[in-house]
Design a protein around this motif. Structure first.
Motif, PDB file in Angstrom:
ATOM      1  N   GLU A 178       0.815  -1.167  -0.184  1.00  0.00           N
ATOM      2  CA  GLU A 178      -0.044  -0.012   0.108  1.00  0.00           C
ATOM      3  C   GLU A 178       0.978   1.126  -0.112  1.00  0.00           C
ATOM      4  N   GLY A 179       0.782   2.062  -0.735  1.00  0.00           N
ATOM      5  CA  GLY A 179       1.297   3.480  -1.076  1.00  0.00           C
ATOM      6  C   GLY A 179       2.659   3.327  -1.415  1.00  0.00           C
ATOM      7  N   ALA A 180       3.097   2.319  -2.173  1.00  0.00           N
ATOM      8  CA  ALA A 180       4.507   2.068  -2.643  1.00  0.00           C
ATOM      9  C   ALA A 180       4.544   2.501  -4.022  1.00  0.00           C
ATOM     10  N   LEU A 181       5.515   3.136  -4.721  1.00  0.00           N
ATOM     11  CA  LEU A 181       5.820   3.364  -6.111  1.00  0.00           C
ATOM     12  C   LEU A 181       7.228   2.934  -6.189  1.00  0.00           C
ATOM     13  N   TRP A 182       7.568   2.570  -7.697  1.00  0.00           N
ATOM     14  CA  TRP A 182       8.718   2.181  -8.144  1.00  0.00           C
ATOM     15  C   TRP A 182       9.346   3.126  -9.011  1.00  0.00           C
ATOM     16  N   MET A 183      10.567   3.799  -8.797  1.00  0.00           N
ATOM     17  CA  MET A 183      10.882   4.982  -9.844  1.00  0.00           C
ATOM     18  C   MET A 183      12.191   4.214 -10.415  1.00  0.00           C
ATOM     19  N   GLY A 184      12.521   4.536 -11.700  1.00  0.00           N
ATOM     20  CA  GLY A 184      13.592   3.898 -12.317  1.00  0.00           C
ATOM     21  C   GLY A 184      14.433   5.102 -13.163  1.00  0.00           C
ATOM     22  N   ASP A 185      15.320   4.678 -13.834  1.00  0.00           N
ATOM     23  CA  ASP A 185      16.385   5.511 -14.427  1.00  0.00           C
ATOM     24  C   ASP A 185      16.702   6.797 -13.743  1.00  0.00           C
ATOM     25  N   LEU A 186      17.175   6.551 -12.420  1.00  0.00           N
ATOM     26  CA  LEU A 186      17.646   7.514 -11.586  1.00  0.00           C
ATOM     27  C   LEU A 186      19.328   7.774 -11.601  1.00  0.00           C
ATOM     28  N   ALA A 187      19.731   9.101 -11.779  1.00  0.00           N
ATOM     29  CA  ALA A 187      21.140   9.246 -11.877  1.00  0.00           C
ATOM     30  C   ALA A 187      21.868   8.925 -10.732  1.00  0.00           C
ATOM     31  N   MET A 194      20.967  10.981  -7.440  1.00  0.00           N
ATOM     32  CA  MET A 194      19.733  11.190  -6.754  1.00  0.00           C
ATOM     33  C   MET A 194      19.521  10.144  -5.516  1.00  0.00           C
ATOM     34  N   ASP A 195      19.783  10.896  -4.566  1.00  0.00           N
ATOM     35  CA  ASP A 195      19.757  10.058  -3.210  1.00  0.00           C
ATOM     36  C   ASP A 195      18.252  10.367  -2.587  1.00  0.00           C
ATOM     37  N   GLU A 196      18.112   9.525  -1.397  1.00  0.00           N
ATOM     38  CA  GLU A 196      16.941   9.610  -0.703  1.00  0.00           C
ATOM     39  C   GLU A 196      16.382  11.140  -0.695  1.00  0.00           C
ATOM     40  N   PRO A 197      17.336  11.912   0.225  1.00  0.00           N
ATOM     41  CA  PRO A 197      16.862  13.286   0.402  1.00  0.00           C
ATOM     42  C   PRO A 197      16.380  14.132  -0.898  1.00  0.00           C
ATOM     43  N   PHE A 198      17.107  13.920  -1.973  1.00  0.00           N
ATOM     44  CA  PHE A 198      16.803  14.451  -3.434  1.00  0.00           C
ATOM     45  C   PHE A 198      15.382  13.782  -3.845  1.00  0.00           C
ATOM     46  N   ILE A 199      15.179  12.707  -3.665  1.00  0.00           N
ATOM     47  CA  ILE A 199      13.869  12.174  -4.053  1.00  0.00           C
ATOM     48  C   ILE A 199      12.823  12.802  -3.305  1.00  0.00           C
ATOM     49  N   VAL A 200      12.822  12.783  -2.051  1.00  0.00           N
ATOM     50  CA  VAL A 200      11.847  13.333  -1.044  1.00  0.00           C
ATOM     51  C   VAL A 200      11.502  15.055  -1.432  1.00  0.00           C
ATOM     52  N   ALA A 201      12.735  15.721  -1.664  1.00  0.00           N
ATOM     53  CA  ALA A 201      12.545  16.976  -2.110  1.00  0.00           C
ATOM     54  C   ALA A 201      11.886  17.292  -3.410  1.00  0.00           C
ATOM     55  N   ALA A 202      11.957  16.253  -4.411  1.00  0.00           N
ATOM     56  CA  ALA A 202      11.522  16.440  -5.579  1.00  0.00           C
ATOM     57  C   ALA A 202      10.095  16.296  -5.496  1.00  0.00           C
ATOM     58  N   PHE A 203       9.512  15.463  -4.624  1.00  0.00           N
ATOM     59  CA  PHE A 203       7.956  15.273  -4.523  1.00  0.00           C
ATOM     60  C   PHE A 203       7.604  16.381  -3.655  1.00  0.00           C
ATOM     61  N   ASN A 235       8.853   7.519   3.204  1.00  0.00           N
ATOM     62  CA  ASN A 235      10.295   7.306   3.117  1.00  0.00           C
ATOM     63  C   ASN A 235      10.570   6.669   1.623  1.00  0.00           C
ATOM     64  N   VAL A 236      11.965   6.666   1.447  1.00  0.00           N
ATOM     65  CA  VAL A 236      12.453   6.330   0.186  1.00  0.00           C
ATOM     66  C   VAL A 236      13.645   5.650   0.330  1.00  0.00           C
ATOM     67  N   LYS A 237      13.720   4.569  -0.427  1.00  0.00           N
ATOM     68  CA  LYS A 237      14.742   3.386  -0.405  1.00  0.00           C
ATOM     69  C   LYS A 237      15.423   3.478  -1.681  1.00  0.00           C
ATOM     70  N   VAL A 238      16.639   4.051  -1.836  1.00  0.00           N
ATOM     71  CA  VAL A 238      17.457   3.812  -3.130  1.00  0.00           C
ATOM     72  C   VAL A 238      18.003   2.687  -3.214  1.00  0.00           C
ATOM     73  N   MET A 239      17.924   1.636  -3.996  1.00  0.00           N
ATOM     74  CA  MET A 239      18.530   0.472  -4.196  1.00  0.00           C
ATOM     75  C   MET A 239      20.001   0.613  -4.419  1.00  0.00           C
ATOM     76  N   LYS A 240      20.954  -0.236  -3.836  1.00  0.00           N
ATOM     77  CA  LYS A 240      22.277  -0.173  -4.486  1.00  0.00           C
ATOM     78  C   LYS A 240      22.694  -1.456  -4.871  1.00  0.00           C
ATOM     79  N   ASN A 241      23.616  -1.437  -5.591  1.00  0.00           N
ATOM     80  CA  ASN A 241      24.201  -2.715  -6.224  1.00  0.00           C
ATOM     81  C   ASN A 241      25.214  -3.237  -5.188  1.00  0.00           C
ATOM     82  N   CYS A 247      14.566   3.288  -7.101  1.00  0.00           N
ATOM     83  CA  CYS A 247      14.095   3.062  -5.736  1.00  0.00           C
ATOM     84  C   CYS A 247      12.725   2.991  -5.615  1.00  0.00           C
ATOM     85  N   PHE A 248      12.422   2.614  -4.464  1.00  0.00           N
ATOM     86  CA  PHE A 248      11.006   2.803  -3.807  1.00  0.00           C
ATOM     87  C   PHE A 248      10.570   3.926  -3.073  1.00  0.00           C
ATOM     88  N   VAL A 249       9.515   4.386  -3.334  1.00  0.00           N
ATOM     89  CA  VAL A 249       9.036   5.551  -2.618  1.00  0.00           C
ATOM     90  C   VAL A 249       7.668   5.083  -1.998  1.00  0.00           C
TER      91      VAL A 249
END
Length: 78
Positions: free
Chosen positions: A4-13, A16-25, A35-41, A51-53
């Motif tokens: 519930e309430g989760a989005l996937w965002m792709g093609d991030l540079a 674009m870290d967690e604070p950047f994504i929050v600020a964009a929204f 919360n935002v979770k940027v996935m790492k290799n 990431c997942f938002v």
């Protein structure tokens, strides 16, 4: 949506870290980001480009998706 309430965002540079994504929204008027979770290799530790938002509800996530889908992320360097 799987969660519930989760989005996937792709093609991030890489910058674009967690604070950047929050600020964009927030720049789009979306204050319901929980919360935002940027996935790492797992081998390099570098961002994997997606990431997942999580939002407060499915409706909030859907509204945010419609505001940003297909548009340039606010404050990004296209």
């Amino acid at each position: 949506m799987a969660r519930e309430g989760a989005l996937w965002m792709g093609d991030l540079a890489d910058y674009m870290d967690e604070p950047f994504i929050v600020a964009a929204f927030r720049a789009l008027g979306e204050e319901s980001v929980q919360n935002v979770k940027v996935m790492k290799n797992r081998y390099t530790g570098h961002p994997a480009g997606y990431c997942f938002v999580n939002f407060s509800s499915d409706n909030a996530a859907l509204t945010a998706m419609h505001k940003l889908n297909g548009k340039i992320i606010p404050n990004s360097q296209p």
